[in-house]
Motif scaffolding. Structure first.
Motif, short mmCIF file in Angstrom:
data_model
loop_
_atom_site.label_atom_id
_atom_site.label_comp_id
_atom_site.label_asym_id
_atom_site.label_seq_id
_atom_site.Cartn_x
_atom_site.Cartn_y
_atom_site.Cartn_z
N ASP A 1 4.26 5.80 -5.38
CA ASP A 1 4.28 5.89 -6.84
C ASP A 1 3.24 6.87 -7.35
O ASP A 1 3.50 7.64 -8.28
N THR B 1 2.61 1.72 -3.46
CA THR B 1 1.66 2.23 -4.44
C THR B 1 1.37 3.70 -4.20
O THR B 1 1.32 4.50 -5.14
N ARG C 1 0.83 -1.20 0.00
CA ARG C 1 0.00 0.00 0.00
C ARG C 1 0.86 1.25 0.00
O ARG C 1 0.57 2.21 -0.69
#
Length: 77
Positions: free
Chosen positions: A18, A15, A12
């Motif tokens: 990113d 991500t 998590r």
């Protein structure tokens, strides 16, 4: 890394990092400096404000009047 043909999901936090990096690069790439720096300062101020608020709640800052418990008051039933 071979996952045997299965999907490998990122964590998590990976991500989220990113996505933040993508938005940051897309958003700040074409902005002029006179817009970019005040906006960056505003975002940093908001993060600091939220962080300090969390620290106050977490480590016992001043309590609200509704949350103060007076030991001298008797329970009335």
């Amino acid at each position: 890394m071979d996952t045997g043909g299965e999907w490998a999901l990122a964590s998590r936090w990976g991500t989220a990092a990113d996505i933040v990096r993508l938005v940051f690069s897309l958003f700040f790439h074409d902005l002029p400096e006179w817009v970019r720096y005040p906006l960056l300062a505003f975002v940093c101020a908001v993060v600091v404000h939220l962080g300090l608020g969390w620290l106050r709640e977490r480590f016992g800052g001043p309590a609200d009047e509704d949350e103060v418990v007076h030991e001298s008051e008797a329970d009335v039933r």
